[in-house]
Design a protein around this motif. Structure first.
Motif, PDB file in Angstrom:
ATOM      1  N   GLU A 148       0.825  -1.198   0.000  1.00  0.00           N
ATOM      2  CA  GLU A 148       0.000   0.000   0.000  1.00  0.00           C
ATOM      3  C   GLU A 148       0.865   1.256   0.000  1.00  0.00           C
ATOM      4  OE1 GLU A 148      -3.637   2.091   2.577  1.00  0.00           O
ATOM      5  OE2 GLU A 148      -2.731   0.202   3.236  1.00  0.00           O
ATOM      6  N   GLY A 149       0.621   2.113  -0.969  1.00  0.00           N
ATOM      7  CA  GLY A 149       1.375   3.346  -1.080  1.00  0.00           C
ATOM      8  C   GLY A 149       2.731   3.211  -1.738  1.00  0.00           C
ATOM      9  N   VAL A 150       3.073   1.980  -2.180  1.00  0.00           N
ATOM     10  CA  VAL A 150       4.363   1.725  -2.834  1.00  0.00           C
ATOM     11  C   VAL A 150       4.117   1.027  -4.173  1.00  0.00           C
ATOM     12  CG1 VAL A 150       6.608   0.588  -2.679  1.00  0.00           C
ATOM     13  CG2 VAL A 150       5.517   1.504  -0.616  1.00  0.00           C
ATOM     14  N   VAL A 151       4.671   1.602  -5.241  1.00  0.00           N
ATOM     15  CA  VAL A 151       4.535   1.039  -6.583  1.00  0.00           C
ATOM     16  C   VAL A 151       5.890   0.542  -7.059  1.00  0.00           C
ATOM     17  CG1 VAL A 151       4.007   1.560  -8.998  1.00  0.00           C
ATOM     18  CG2 VAL A 151       2.584   2.507  -7.180  1.00  0.00           C
ATOM     19  N   ILE A 152       5.927  -0.674  -7.603  1.00  0.00           N
ATOM     20  CA  ILE A 152       7.150  -1.237  -8.177  1.00  0.00           C
ATOM     21  C   ILE A 152       7.042  -1.126  -9.703  1.00  0.00           C
ATOM     22  CG2 ILE A 152       8.665  -3.237  -8.301  1.00  0.00           C
ATOM     23  CD1 ILE A 152       8.251  -2.044  -5.479  1.00  0.00           C
ATOM     24  N   VAL A 153       8.105  -0.660 -10.327  1.00  0.00           N
ATOM     25  CA  VAL A 153       8.098  -0.509 -11.780  1.00  0.00           C
ATOM     26  C   VAL A 153       7.859  -1.868 -12.440  1.00  0.00           C
ATOM     27  CG1 VAL A 153       9.451   0.168 -13.808  1.00  0.00           C
ATOM     28  CG2 VAL A 153       9.623   1.488 -11.676  1.00  0.00           C
ATOM     29  N   LYS A 154       6.880  -1.937 -13.314  1.00  0.00           N
ATOM     30  CA  LYS A 154       6.524  -3.184 -13.978  1.00  0.00           C
ATOM     31  C   LYS A 154       7.589  -3.602 -14.992  1.00  0.00           C
ATOM     32  CE  LYS A 154       1.559  -2.163 -13.676  1.00  0.00           C
ATOM     33  NZ  LYS A 154       0.308  -1.937 -14.452  1.00  0.00           N
ATOM     34  N   ASP A 155       7.668  -4.900 -15.241  1.00  0.00           N
ATOM     35  CA  ASP A 155       8.654  -5.416 -16.191  1.00  0.00           C
ATOM     36  C   ASP A 155       8.465  -4.816 -17.580  1.00  0.00           C
ATOM     37  OD1 ASP A 155       9.816  -6.960 -14.238  1.00  0.00           O
ATOM     38  OD2 ASP A 155       8.729  -8.798 -14.780  1.00  0.00           O
ATOM     39  N   GLU A 156       7.190  -4.616 -17.984  1.00  0.00           N
ATOM     40  CA  GLU A 156       6.945  -4.070 -19.319  1.00  0.00           C
ATOM     41  C   GLU A 156       7.341  -2.607 -19.442  1.00  0.00           C
ATOM     42  OE1 GLU A 156       2.739  -4.382 -17.387  1.00  0.00           O
ATOM     43  OE2 GLU A 156       4.671  -5.445 -17.307  1.00  0.00           O
ATOM     44  N   ASN A 157       7.616  -1.961 -18.295  1.00  0.00           N
ATOM     45  CA  ASN A 157       8.057  -0.567 -18.323  1.00  0.00           C
ATOM     46  C   ASN A 157       9.568  -0.435 -18.165  1.00  0.00           C
ATOM     47  OD1 ASN A 157       5.495   0.533 -18.722  1.00  0.00           O
ATOM     48  ND2 ASN A 157       5.031   0.462 -16.534  1.00  0.00           N
ATOM     49  N   LYS A 158      10.272  -1.552 -18.361  1.00  0.00           N
ATOM     50  CA  LYS A 158      11.735  -1.549 -18.443  1.00  0.00           C
ATOM     51  C   LYS A 158      12.095  -2.019 -19.846  1.00  0.00           C
ATOM     52  CE  LYS A 158      11.991  -2.768 -13.552  1.00  0.00           C
ATOM     53  NZ  LYS A 158      12.390  -3.795 -12.556  1.00  0.00           N
ATOM     54  N   VAL A 159      12.412  -1.071 -20.705  1.00  0.00           N
ATOM     55  CA  VAL A 159      12.546  -1.343 -22.137  1.00  0.00           C
ATOM     56  C   VAL A 159      13.990  -1.152 -22.584  1.00  0.00           C
ATOM     57  CG1 VAL A 159      11.721  -0.760 -24.438  1.00  0.00           C
ATOM     58  CG2 VAL A 159      10.186  -0.522 -22.469  1.00  0.00           C
ATOM     59  N   GLU A 160      14.544  -2.155 -23.240  1.00  0.00           N
ATOM     60  CA  GLU A 160      15.903  -2.074 -23.780  1.00  0.00           C
ATOM     61  C   GLU A 160      15.850  -1.603 -25.226  1.00  0.00           C
ATOM     62  OE1 GLU A 160      19.943  -4.864 -24.164  1.00  0.00           O
ATOM     63  OE2 GLU A 160      18.098  -5.642 -23.261  1.00  0.00           O
ATOM     64  N   LEU A 161      16.635  -0.589 -25.559  1.00  0.00           N
ATOM     65  CA  LEU A 161      16.637  -0.008 -26.894  1.00  0.00           C
ATOM     66  C   LEU A 161      18.061   0.183 -27.387  1.00  0.00           C
ATOM     67  CD1 LEU A 161      13.950   2.823 -26.449  1.00  0.00           C
ATOM     68  CD2 LEU A 161      13.615   0.619 -27.571  1.00  0.00           C
ATOM     69  N   GLY A 162      18.193   0.390 -28.706  1.00  0.00           N
ATOM     70  CA  GLY A 162      19.483   0.711 -29.300  1.00  0.00           C
ATOM     71  C   GLY A 162      20.440  -0.466 -29.331  1.00  0.00           C
ATOM     72  N   SER A 163      21.695  -0.176 -29.667  1.00  0.00           N
ATOM     73  CA  SER A 163      22.720  -1.214 -29.749  1.00  0.00           C
ATOM     74  C   SER A 163      24.091  -0.588 -29.556  1.00  0.00           C
ATOM     75  CB  SER A 163      22.662  -1.917 -31.112  1.00  0.00           C
ATOM     76  OG  SER A 163      23.021  -1.013 -32.156  1.00  0.00           O
ATOM     77  N   LEU A 164      25.061  -1.415 -29.208  1.00  0.00           N
ATOM     78  CA  LEU A 164      26.422  -0.927 -29.054  1.00  0.00           C
ATOM     79  C   LEU A 164      26.984  -0.452 -30.389  1.00  0.00           C
ATOM     80  CD1 LEU A 164      28.845  -0.485 -27.207  1.00  0.00           C
ATOM     81  CD2 LEU A 164      29.531  -2.855 -27.645  1.00  0.00           C
ATOM     82  N   GLU A 165      26.577  -1.131 -31.480  1.00  0.00           N
ATOM     83  CA  GLU A 165      27.054  -0.741 -32.805  1.00  0.00           C
ATOM     84  C   GLU A 165      26.624   0.678 -33.173  1.00  0.00           C
ATOM     85  OE1 GLU A 165      27.134  -5.026 -32.409  1.00  0.00           O
ATOM     86  OE2 GLU A 165      25.566  -3.547 -32.052  1.00  0.00           O
ATOM     87  N   LEU A 166      25.463   1.107 -32.662  1.00  0.00           N
ATOM     88  CA  LEU A 166      24.958   2.454 -32.922  1.00  0.00           C
ATOM     89  C   LEU A 166      25.299   3.422 -31.790  1.00  0.00           C
ATOM     90  CD1 LEU A 166      21.433   1.584 -34.401  1.00  0.00           C
ATOM     91  CD2 LEU A 166      23.509   2.217 -35.641  1.00  0.00           C
ATOM     92  N   SER A 167      26.040   2.923 -30.802  1.00  0.00           N
ATOM     93  CA  SER A 167      26.497   3.745 -29.668  1.00  0.00           C
ATOM     94  C   SER A 167      25.344   4.306 -28.836  1.00  0.00           C
ATOM     95  CB  SER A 167      27.380   4.911 -30.173  1.00  0.00           C
ATOM     96  OG  SER A 167      28.506   4.419 -30.844  1.00  0.00           O
ATOM     97  N   ASN A 168      24.205   3.607 -28.816  1.00  0.00           N
ATOM     98  CA  ASN A 168      23.060   4.092 -28.031  1.00  0.00           C
ATOM     99  C   ASN A 168      22.323   2.952 -27.321  1.00  0.00           C
ATOM    100  OD1 ASN A 168      21.847   2.853 -30.215  1.00  0.00           O
ATOM    101  ND2 ASN A 168      20.424   4.521 -30.644  1.00  0.00           N
ATOM    102  N   HIS A 169      23.065   1.941 -26.880  1.00  0.00           N
ATOM    103  CA  HIS A 169      22.471   0.823 -26.146  1.00  0.00           C
ATOM    104  C   HIS A 169      22.042   1.312 -24.766  1.00  0.00           C
ATOM    105  CE1 HIS A 169      22.882  -3.526 -24.427  1.00  0.00           C
ATOM    106  NE2 HIS A 169      21.625  -3.187 -24.670  1.00  0.00           N
ATOM    107  N   ARG A 170      20.760   1.238 -24.462  1.00  0.00           N
ATOM    108  CA  ARG A 170      20.246   1.811 -23.221  1.00  0.00           C
ATOM    109  C   ARG A 170      19.004   1.067 -22.767  1.00  0.00           C
ATOM    110  NH1 ARG A 170      18.665   4.298 -27.697  1.00  0.00           N
ATOM    111  NH2 ARG A 170      16.680   5.432 -27.833  1.00  0.00           N
ATOM    112  N   THR A 171      18.689   1.198 -21.484  1.00  0.00           N
ATOM    113  CA  THR A 171      17.481   0.630 -20.906  1.00  0.00           C
ATOM    114  C   THR A 171      16.670   1.744 -20.276  1.00  0.00           C
ATOM    115  OG1 THR A 171      18.575  -1.482 -20.442  1.00  0.00           O
ATOM    116  CG2 THR A 171      16.524  -1.018 -19.263  1.00  0.00           C
TER     117      THR A 171
END
Length: 333
Positions: A148-171
């Protein structure tokens, strides 16, 4: 509270480096024992910090808001980028650790910040937007067990994008957004860049209906960020250091790259704040704002509009047509 006025893209083309920094760069955040706030006339966003040390700090409205208390007509998003601290909201105490955040709804009358250890103070990064209704106040954690009163970030709201080859690998870790934490127009989250990646967002882009504010932090003394802004056809840059923020108007691109010596040895993260409007046929409005945290940057976005004006201009049918063309698509980062 410092006031910043809106600017025209045509005027910005004539700015010197110093004038550009004076208008858009926010320095002097996270001073122990102080609250610092910057009120931008661009969509009325307030960006700032609270860094309690030996004693607690109370957030007040000040003369600028013409309000009895800070959240009388506003909502507030907070992410802690420092040591453990507490936020007391109308008498209820919330413990907020590193990388944890809070959403505080409109109507909250008393907000007090404290640090658990004055030698390692909490660093509360603040973003506030005008609000039209009250949403529940909650503590937000990236990991843990919801209660109650505490929200945990959902798995679907942790998104991995980009790639090391494009120098923008991020979550991207989204904290405040519809379906997880209800808000009026504030959306917050955290973006972490992986080792070797340079760009906090790519491709760079603009948002016609919102502005943003980025905060860069966890940057070593010998490193820096090149923040790019301006109209797409005529860009400018601002050199930024640790724990500095930058305002990005809706007409401006917003993107940053870190110095290579820094990127090679640590992971980069950022806090972003986005204030966003979606206008539907029944005139429902959702405002959202966000923040990203980590060694890279934080940004805030806010935009406002007149729903009744859009209702006059667009019928339900032609709004649906514009919906298909991407008027109401989720923003991407």
């Amino acid at each position: 509270m410092e006031l910043r006025t809106a600017v025209s893209p045509r005027d910005v083309k004539t700015y010197t480096t110093q004038r550009l920094r004076e208008e858009f760069l926010i320095q002097g955040l996270f001073v122990p024992g102080e609250i610092k706030l910057v009120y931008s006339h661009i969509d009325r966003i307030i960006t700032g910090s609270a860094t309690p040390a030996e004693s607690a700090l109370e957030l007040t409205a000040g003369d600028e808001l013409r309000a009895k208390y800070f959240c009388e007509r506003r909502e507030l998003g907070v992410i802690n980028i420092g040591g453990k601290g507490t936020i007391t909201v109308d008498g209820k105490v919330y413990t907020v650790d590193y990388k944890e955040g809070m959403y505080i709804g409109m109507g909250t009358q008393k907000i007090v910040f404290e640090s658990a250890d004055a030698s390692n103070p909490a660093k509360f990064y603040l973003n506030s937007a005008p609000a039209h209704r009250t949403c529940p106040t909650v503590l937000i954690k990236p990991e843990g067990t919801p209660e109650e009163g505490v929200v945990i970030v959902k798995d679907e709201n942790k998104v991995e994008l980009g790639s090391l080859e494009l120098s923008n690998h991020r979550t991207i870790c989204k904290y405040i957004l519809p379906g997880q934490v209800e808000s009026c127009q504030l959306e917050m989250g955290m973006t972490k860049l992986e080792p070797g990646s340079v760009w906090n967002t790519m491709p760079c882009h603009t948002h016609d209906r919102r502005m943003e504010v980025y905060l860069y932090f966890d940057i070593p003394e010998d490193a820096f960020v090149m923040h790019y802004m301006g109209e797409p056809q005529e860009t400018r840059h601002i050199v930024m250091r640790n724990e500095e923020a930058v305002i990005s108007p809706s007409w401006s691109i917003h993107s940053g790259s870190g110095s290579g010596v820094w990127l090679a040895r640590i992971r980069i993260s950022m806090i972003w704040t986005v204030l966003q409007i979606r206008i539907s046929c029944n005139q429902d409005i959702i405002f959202r704002s966000g923040i990203c945290r980590g060694g890279f940057f934080v940004h805030a976005v806010l935009f406002t509009s007149l729903p009744y004006l859009f209702d006059k201009i667009f019928t339900n049918a032609n709004y649906a047509d514009k919906e298909k063309k991407g008027w109401n698509t989720q923003w991407k980062r």
